[in-house]
Design a protein around this motif. Structure first.
Motif, mmCIF file in Angstrom:
data_model
loop_
_atom_site.group_PDB
_atom_site.id
_atom_site.type_symbol
_atom_site.label_atom_id
_atom_site.label_comp_id
_atom_site.label_asym_id
_atom_site.label_seq_id
_atom_site.Cartn_x
_atom_site.Cartn_y
_atom_site.Cartn_z
ATOM 1 N N ASN A 183 0.827 5.020 -2.540
ATOM 2 C CA ASN A 183 0.113 4.418 -2.840
ATOM 3 C C ASN A 183 -0.025 2.270 -1.900
ATOM 4 O O ASN A 183 0.822 2.769 -0.774
ATOM 5 N N VAL A 184 -0.023 1.788 -2.769
ATOM 6 C CA VAL A 184 0.117 0.454 -1.225
ATOM 7 C C VAL A 184 1.320 0.258 -0.846
ATOM 8 O O VAL A 184 1.562 -0.106 0.192
ATOM 9 N N LYS A 185 2.014 -0.110 -1.080
ATOM 10 C CA LYS A 185 3.472 -0.468 -1.053
ATOM 11 C C LYS A 185 4.202 0.386 -0.295
ATOM 12 O O LYS A 185 4.005 0.528 0.989
ATOM 13 N N GLN A 186 3.962 2.137 -0.074
ATOM 14 C CA GLN A 186 3.955 3.025 0.589
ATOM 15 C C GLN A 186 3.242 3.503 2.170
ATOM 16 O O GLN A 186 3.682 2.519 2.935
ATOM 17 N N LEU A 187 1.982 2.850 1.844
ATOM 18 C CA LEU A 187 1.357 2.864 3.015
ATOM 19 C C LEU A 187 1.608 1.440 3.769
ATOM 20 O O LEU A 187 1.604 1.629 5.378
ATOM 21 N N LYS A 188 1.610 0.588 3.566
ATOM 22 C CA LYS A 188 1.986 -0.979 3.705
ATOM 23 C C LYS A 188 3.719 -0.480 4.551
ATOM 24 O O LYS A 188 3.681 -0.615 6.336
ATOM 25 N N GLN A 189 4.255 0.090 3.951
ATOM 26 C CA GLN A 189 5.785 1.080 4.242
ATOM 27 C C GLN A 189 5.533 1.292 5.904
ATOM 28 O O GLN A 189 6.720 0.734 7.040
ATOM 29 N N LEU A 190 4.982 2.530 5.696
ATOM 30 C CA LEU A 190 4.396 3.629 7.039
ATOM 31 C C LEU A 190 3.646 2.298 8.518
ATOM 32 O O LEU A 190 4.293 2.668 9.288
#
Length: 288
Positions: free
Chosen positions: A155-162
């Motif tokens: 999701n957006v949060k997980q992708l931004k974290q990566l």
């Protein structure tokens, strides 16, 4: 043969916009199904450790590529990390996939799921272990074992974290459930901004689910254009620069699903963009 469309990845490689999904393609059906797919023009083949068919696909390619006057370099093989193998095990998992597929490199290797099997969904251990997985994947790229790396179901949060801690290599693909009942607007916007290829799995709604294929509005558009409902649904994604990986075991459907050289008029796109939203598959929002 239908024209093949491509997306240029951040790595500089190009990936076909229309790929062939192999979930549930196992046993004696693998070789004839892949034979039809190659004949139709598919060059991207999507599998995963979870699918349990990497060895069968490897054998099928060895047999069928010469038949179609193709070499290994002419196809694009994608596979994925099993959610049990997050962390230090990721390096071993990549080598095992290479061995089963019986090839020297994998074109695209994805983290299949942001969570870790056996770890509580809300535990910060998920983020820690998937970060280690990504490190191991970047090392595999540097060793030449994998050409491109990406993620699935982020999701957006997980992708931004990566993206904030990518260990030197940005993800080139995010493969998510996407169809008119699951538009995922925010993740599409983020991927477009970061030049990441958004790739739609279950673009027809998933195995055995006829909600979209038998939807009256989809059928009306298909009849008007002289196309199949499946072609309309696939074209809907392509016109938003989203790659698709339909799957089928039927020769007729395999060929039809690749024949997508037409345009959906704006008014039909608008109709498909008003469908109520529901997710049929995994929901990454449950994972910390």
């Amino acid at each position: 043969m239908a024209e093949q469309m491509h997306f240029k990845l951040l790595s500089g490689d190009v990936i076909p916009m229309v790929g062939f999904g192999t979930w549930t393609v196992t046993g004696s059906s693998v070789t004839p199904i892949i034979d039809h797919a190659l004949a139709a023009g598919y060059r991207l083949f999507d599998t995963a450790t979870m699918y349990g068919n990497e060895a069968e696909l490897g054998r099928a390619f060895k047999e069928l590529l010469p038949k179609h006057n193709l070499e290994r370099k002419d196809i694009f093989i994608a596979t994925k990390l099993y959610p049990d193998d997050h962390g230090e095990n990721a390096a071993k998992a990549i080598n095992e996939s290479l061995k089963l597929l019986d090839c020297e490199y994998i074109d695209l290797y994805l983290i299949h799921w942001p969570g870790v099997y056996g770890v509580s969904p809300k535990s910060p251990e998920n983020a820690r272990l998937r970060d280690i997985s990504w490190q191991k994947m970047t090392e595999a790229v540097k060793k030449g074992l994998v050409k491109n790396i990406g993620v699935s179901n982020y999701n957006v949060k997980q992708l931004k974290q990566l993206l904030q801690n990518d260990h030197g290599i940005k993800p080139v693909v995010n493969q998510v459930e996407r169809h008119p009942h699951c538009r995922q607007k925010e993740i599409l916007e983020l991927c477009n901004k970061e030049e990441i290829c958004l790739q739609a799995y279950m673009p027809l709604g998933g195995t055995g689910n006829k909600d979209l294929l038998e939807n009256a509005k989809v059928k009306k558009i298909a009849d008007k254009l002289g196309k199949r409902p499946a072609q309309v649904l696939l074209r809907w994604n392509l016109q938003q620069n989203v790659a698709v990986i339909p799957k089928s075991s039927s020769k007729e459907h395999i060929f039809n699903n690749f024949d997508l050289n037409f345009i959906l008029p704006d008014e039909d796109m608008e109709v498909l963009n008003t469908f109520p939203q529901t997710k049929y598959d995994w929901d990454p929002d449950s994972i910390a």
